[in-house]
Design an enzyme around this catalytic site. Structure first.
Site, mmCIF file in Angstrom:
data_model
loop_
_atom_site.group_PDB
_atom_site.id
_atom_site.type_symbol
_atom_site.label_atom_id
_atom_site.label_comp_id
_atom_site.label_asym_id
_atom_site.label_seq_id
_atom_site.Cartn_x
_atom_site.Cartn_y
_atom_site.Cartn_z
ATOM 1 C CB THR B 70 -0.937 -0.004 1.225
ATOM 2 O OG1 THR B 70 -1.817 -1.120 1.092
ATOM 3 C CG2 THR B 70 -1.739 1.272 1.305
ATOM 4 C CG ASN B 149 -6.040 -7.749 -6.061
ATOM 5 O OD1 ASN B 149 -6.222 -7.164 -7.130
ATOM 6 N ND2 ASN B 149 -6.702 -7.444 -4.968
ATOM 7 C CB SER B 199 3.629 -6.396 -0.241
ATOM 8 O OG SER B 199 3.231 -6.487 1.107
ATOM 9 C CG HIS B 201 1.880 -9.470 3.959
ATOM 10 N ND1 HIS B 201 0.599 -9.948 3.973
ATOM 11 C CD2 HIS B 201 1.825 -8.251 3.378
ATOM 12 C CE1 HIS B 201 -0.206 -9.035 3.422
ATOM 13 N NE2 HIS B 201 0.517 -8.002 3.059
ATOM 14 C CB CYS B 325 -8.302 -5.005 0.693
ATOM 15 S SG CYS B 325 -6.592 -5.478 0.821
#
Lengths: 407, 381
Positions: B70, B149, B199, B201, B325
């Site tokens: 993000t 995603n 990212s 993770h 999300c």
């Protein structure tokens, strides 16, 4: 393009007369030194040219290494064809070479030299044969005799036919080792590595003298100076790094000498030690990174008061350069980022708030009598450690093995 | 437990966690500190950056550590807008971007920037021609994700790059959060890409850490002002344990990439073949190179996605509605609606997202549970 060798043209050598042989020998040795990571490569140092035979090693990394060697005026990657290669073979190679470089709208020229008079075509025949073939093979390309964009040279020799079209400027200067030996006072700041580089450019082999003052200066400061020496080794091979313990001297001087003369007398002690080491190592001068007017110790008056301790040549390649000019070179030789790492060195500890910018020579001599110059000298010289430093050595990041396991 | 929600987050690899712990124990100095202890931390930071750069074939100076995807997306999108606003105020992205990009764009619209949102075809991919037509003389950024995603479409980045070759001054950003380690290296790091977001993770590193790739010479407005870390671009004391752990995760990821891709591909294909047999199942993720190996998105007609997720969790199987999300907001997938999927069907969309740790045995177990639930759902609707 698969190149078979790199042809190296010598720098200022044509003016050197009888010493020419020595220059060529030294340059050959220096080049062999920097090309050690490429064991297949063979270096042949001949009278007019030096040939780096690649033996299937890719040309680019070799050329990158050559770029840093002093004493090279220019060099060219070359394709070698057999001495009886046909015109068609030459045409093919020439086309491939030019195509790799060619940008739309550019011009070219073929320049043939013929040493092998047995070759069936004369220079005109080769120029014409190759030139007209290129004109047809690469649409849009034009011939231009004066200042062409691409100058394809064809050398017809007894040993083979050599083609080259790119000329790359070398580092110029003189081969390191042909200008004698000197010491260099290497602090860890921006200036002294640049001064060392310029000394090496004039062919001087330099041994680095570094003063350190534990615990006032850190191990990192020492490691940083060694890393700087490792960067400089790229220009002249292995460097002797001489570390001189300086704590005691600094403490004594601080204790006994009036504040205004602290810096001047510290510097005199440094230069005295450097001079002793210089003579001991059969060197003939001391290089420093001083630049006129930069700091208090670098005024003419200061230099005179400090220089008073030795009759050896004290050489200051940066004397009339501005800081911005020095930084520019430091960036070019990739020492800048290391130099600006924030560790105190022995020049910056114990600096009085107001050092004399115009120390009086007589007073300096008087005040110096307050310290035991000979005793301190002996003690410092007894504690010297010498390290051989090679290009690529990494002292600051010596943790890499531990980290490799972690990462 | 069967964990099929790896696009939301992955489990931290034990070896990566060991690095995290050890760095927290042994190298907890501040890399900006002058003392030797801080200096060691700094060396580890340097080494971590070098390792990530070399694994990805870029320069260490082109890696900037962030707190995750993000932040990376916000930084590149807003940072480009602020750095290049005197050259133009037009940005281009797609209708199927992650909210980190999409909402950043919307924020910029409020500030007077203009944004073109490229539509996608029924496979979820943009058409290069649409991009060509959208570019204007005042365009400063094109931001296209690598892998969607929600349903796994791989965007035509090579074609985008080809078009942008004629516009060297436009920043080209790739949100590569779902794309790293999926056999797409050459696509993501093609020579026209200026920025890419990653990212930790999503590839078995801890959360709260990530990085962006930023090509040398391409300017962004700095993200955080302060102590001048990350070459002044992103201040804040570095999260060294997480960064070192991420460096290790990147190494493991790249080392195992071919094997991972093969495993995920095989599992996904097997699941897809199986699900296709059911009349009321709609599959949105296609096969072939246009789709990432780890994401399979499908819907059961007449059953809400959320119902499916909860039904599976009864059997200790964890999947997701299309994106973690947005799932709690009860929104239907914006990607599926951009693809023109009937909203009634999109309502039932769920996502299986795999990692290299999933197995064929898990797939078989999933099938058994699926068959049972499908029968139940049939009587429901």
């Amino acid at each position: 393009m698969e190149y078979s060798e790199i042809m190296v043209r010598y720098g200022e050598l044509s003016t050197k007369g009888k010493n020419r042989k020595e220059f060529i020998r030294q340059l050959g040795q220096n080049i062999r030194n920097v090309l050690k990571p490429f064991p297949a490569v063979v270096v042949k140092a001949q009278r007019d040219r030096l040939h780096v035979v690649l033996n299937d090693q890719p040309a680019q990394p070799v050329m990158d290494a050559l770029q840093q060697v002093f004493g090279i005026e220019t060099f060219s990657p070359v394709v070698k064809l057999p001495k009886d290669a046909s015109l068609a073979d030459i045409q093919q190679t020439a086309k491939q070479m030019i195509k790799e470089q060619y940008q739309p709208g550019q011009t070219f020229k073929i320049a043939t030299r013929r040493q092998n008079k047995n070759y069936p075509l004369n220079t005109y025949g080769i120029d014409d044969g190759v030139g007209s073939y290129i004109l047809e093979a690469i649409p849009g390309i034009r011939v231009q005799m004066k200042h062409p964009d691409i100058n394809l040279q064809i050398d017809v020799r007894l040993s083979g036919i050599y083609l080259s079209s790119i000329t790359i400027p070398g580092a110029l200067g003189l081969p390191v080792g042909t200008g004698g030996r000197a010491t260099m006072m290497l602090s860890g700041g921006i200036d002294s590595p640049v001064a060392a580089y310029l000394a090496m450019k004039r062919g001087v082999k330099v041994d680095m003298i570094h003063f350190f003052s534990p615990p006032y200066t850190s191990q990192q400061a020492l490691a940083k100076a060694k890393d700087l020496a490792a960067k400089l080794a790229a220009f002249g091979g292995t460097i002797d790094f001489i570390q001189v313990p300086f704590t005691k001297v600094q403490e004594e001087v601080k204790k006994r000498v009036p504040e205004g003369y602290l810096m001047t007398i510290q510097r005199r002690m440094m230069l005295r030690l450097a001079a002793a080491i210089t003579i001991d190592r059969h060197c003939n001068g001391v290089f420093t990174g001083e630049s006129l007017g930069q700091v208090a110790s670098q005024t003419l008056e200061s230099m005179r008061a400090i220089n008073d301790v030795t009759s050896l040549p004290v050489l200051r390649p940066l004397i009339s350069l501005d800081k911005t000019e020095i930084i520019k070179i430091a960036r070019e030789i990739d020492t800048y980022d290391l130099s600006i790492m924030p560790f105190e060195d022995c020049c910056t500890i114990f600096t009085p708030p107001a050092p004399k910018t115009k120390p009086d020579l007589e007073k300096t001599r008087e005040f110096e009598k307050l310290v035991d110059v000979d005793g301190l000298m002996q003690e410092a010289l007894a504690g010297i450690e010498v390290t051989k430093i090679n290009v690529g050595d990494d002292y600051l990041n010596s943790q890499e093995d531990v980290f490799a396991e972690l990462l | 437990m069967i964990y099929f929600d790896n696009s939301a987050t992955t489990k931290v690899d034990p070896a990566v966690l060991a690095t995290y712990n050890q760095v927290s124990e042994d190298y907890w100095g501040n890399p900006s500190s002058l003392h030797n202890f801080g200096e060691k931390a700094d060396q580890l930071l340097i080494q971590s950056r070098r390792q990530i750069a070399s694994q990805l074939g870029v320069q260490p100076a082109e890696i900037f550590f962030t707190s995750g995807g993000t932040e990376g997306d916000n930084w590149v999108v807003k940072g480009t807008a602020l750095a290049k606003r005197q050259f133009g105020r037009h940005l281009i992205t797609t209708q199927v971007e992650h909210d980190a990009v999409k909402h950043s764009m919307q924020r910029l619209e409020e500030l007077g920037f203009e944004v073109t949102y490229l539509p996608v075809d029924e496979e979820g991919r943009i058409r290069p021609d649409d991009l060509r037509q959208a570019i204007r003389s005042d365009t400063i950024l094109v931001s296209v994700m690598a892998v969607n995603n929600e349903m796994g479409a791989v965007q035509p980045l090579a074609e985008v790059a080809e078009i942008l070759r004629d516009y060297p001054k436009i920043h080209f950003h790739v949100d590569a959060v779902q794309g790293i380690g999926k056999g797409l290296h050459d696509l993501i790091f093609n020579d026209r890409v200026d920025f890419a977001t990653f990212s930790g993770h999503k590839f078995h590193a801890p959360r709260g850490v990530g990085f962006i790739y930023g090509r040398t010479g391409k300017k962004l407005m700095q993200f955080l002002d302060g102590g001048g870390q990350e070459r002044g671009q992103r201040s804040g004391t570095e999260n060294l344990p997480a960064i070192a752990a991420m460096a290790k995760a990147v190494r493991l990821l790249k080392q195992n990439e071919p094997q991972t891709v093969a495993t995920e591909h095989e599992l996904r294909l097997n699941l897809r073949d199986y699900l296709q047999r059911f009349a009321k199942v709609h599959i949105f993720s296609g096969t072939g190179p246009h789709f990432a190996p780890h994401i399979l998105c499908f819907a059961i007609e007449g059953v809400k996605g959320e119902t499916i997720v909860h039904a599976f969790e009864e059997d200790d199987i964890y999947l997701s509605t299309t994106s973690a999300c947005s799932s709690k907001k009860g929104l239907t997938s914006s990607t599926l609606s951009a693809m023109g999927v009937d909203p009634e069907i999109a309502r039932g969309a769920v996502r299986i997202s795999l990692s290299d740790q999933n197995t064929m045995a898990e797939v078989e177990q999933f099938k058994r549970v699926f068959a049972k639930l499908y029968e139940q759902f049939k009587t429901l609707s």
